[in-house]
Design a protein around this motif. Sequence first.
Motif, PDB file in Angstrom:
ATOM      1  N   LEU A  83       0.755  -1.065  -0.099  1.00 13.01           N
ATOM      2  CA  LEU A  83      -0.226  -0.011  -0.123  1.00 13.01           C
ATOM      3  C   LEU A  83       0.881   1.416   0.120  1.00 13.01           C
ATOM      4  CD1 LEU A  83      -2.918  -1.135   2.398  1.00 13.01           C
ATOM      5  CD2 LEU A  83      -2.804  -0.901  -0.046  1.00 13.01           C
ATOM      6  N   PHE A  84       1.758   1.288   0.946  1.00 11.68           N
ATOM      7  CA  PHE A  84       2.974   2.325   0.717  1.00 11.68           C
ATOM      8  C   PHE A  84       3.536   2.665  -0.642  1.00 11.68           C
ATOM      9  CE2 PHE A  84       7.096   4.038   1.253  1.00 11.68           C
ATOM     10  CZ  PHE A  84       6.816   5.623   1.686  1.00 11.68           C
ATOM     11  N   VAL A  85       3.875   1.516  -1.390  1.00  7.86           N
ATOM     12  CA  VAL A  85       4.472   1.910  -2.686  1.00  7.86           C
ATOM     13  C   VAL A  85       3.688   2.153  -3.567  1.00  7.86           C
ATOM     14  CG1 VAL A  85       5.751   0.519  -4.461  1.00  7.86           C
ATOM     15  CG2 VAL A  85       6.346   0.259  -2.216  1.00  7.86           C
ATOM     16  N   LEU A  86       2.275   1.582  -3.638  1.00 10.75           N
ATOM     17  CA  LEU A  86       1.255   2.224  -4.462  1.00 10.75           C
ATOM     18  C   LEU A  86       1.018   3.686  -4.107  1.00 10.75           C
ATOM     19  CD1 LEU A  86      -0.977  -1.021  -4.649  1.00 10.75           C
ATOM     20  CD2 LEU A  86       0.416   0.125  -6.418  1.00 10.75           C
ATOM     21  N   LEU A  87       0.820   3.866  -2.966  1.00 11.68           N
ATOM     22  CA  LEU A  87       0.456   5.226  -2.409  1.00 11.68           C
ATOM     23  C   LEU A  87       1.487   6.423  -3.002  1.00 11.68           C
ATOM     24  CD1 LEU A  87      -1.590   7.307  -0.980  1.00 11.68           C
ATOM     25  CD2 LEU A  87       0.110   6.936   1.070  1.00 11.68           C
ATOM     26  N   ALA A  88       3.011   5.763  -2.761  1.00 14.35           N
ATOM     27  CA  ALA A  88       3.742   6.808  -3.496  1.00 14.35           C
ATOM     28  C   ALA A  88       3.807   6.898  -4.779  1.00 14.35           C
ATOM     29  CB  ALA A  88       5.144   6.341  -2.723  1.00 14.35           C
ATOM     30  N   TYR A  89       3.555   6.020  -5.511  1.00 12.63           N
ATOM     31  CA  TYR A  89       3.716   5.893  -6.970  1.00 12.63           C
ATOM     32  C   TYR A  89       2.260   6.982  -7.357  1.00 12.63           C
ATOM     33  CZ  TYR A  89       2.718   4.856 -11.595  1.00 12.63           C
ATOM     34  OH  TYR A  89       2.670   4.853 -13.135  1.00 12.63           O
ATOM     35  N   ALA A 109       2.458  10.163  -9.572  1.00 12.24           N
ATOM     36  CA  ALA A 109       2.003  10.342 -10.810  1.00 12.24           C
ATOM     37  C   ALA A 109       0.984  11.341 -10.842  1.00 12.24           C
ATOM     38  CB  ALA A 109       1.140   9.030 -11.369  1.00 12.24           C
ATOM     39  N   THR A 110       0.258  11.572  -9.781  1.00 11.60           N
ATOM     40  CA  THR A 110      -0.680  12.674  -9.832  1.00 11.60           C
ATOM     41  C   THR A 110      -0.005  14.214  -9.764  1.00 11.60           C
ATOM     42  OG1 THR A 110      -2.089  11.292  -8.359  1.00 11.60           O
ATOM     43  CG2 THR A 110      -2.629  13.710  -8.467  1.00 11.60           C
TER      44      THR A 110
END
Length: 81
Positions: free
Chosen positions: A48-54, A58-59
């Motif tokens: 979840l941390f990696v996906l949130l950081a990505y 990206a945003t």
Amino acid sequence: MTQNERARSVARDRPLEAVKRELGVVLLAGLCLLFLLMILGLPLGRQLFVLLAYSVFATLWLVLRTRRLARGRAQGVRDAP
């Protein structure tokens, strides 16, 4: 005017086409990242941390690109491809 020339002129009239393409690339890269994280079997918290950081990166990238294109459009300057 040939069909190829018309297609180019239509693309010039749509300055956010580049951002749309980048959005598609970002979404595909995020999906690949999700599959990679599932394969690696990291703990859920790290995934979840990696996906949130990505997602945040990206945003921010897309927002900055859109703002730059809008600012350039307002000043009459087109973004180079």
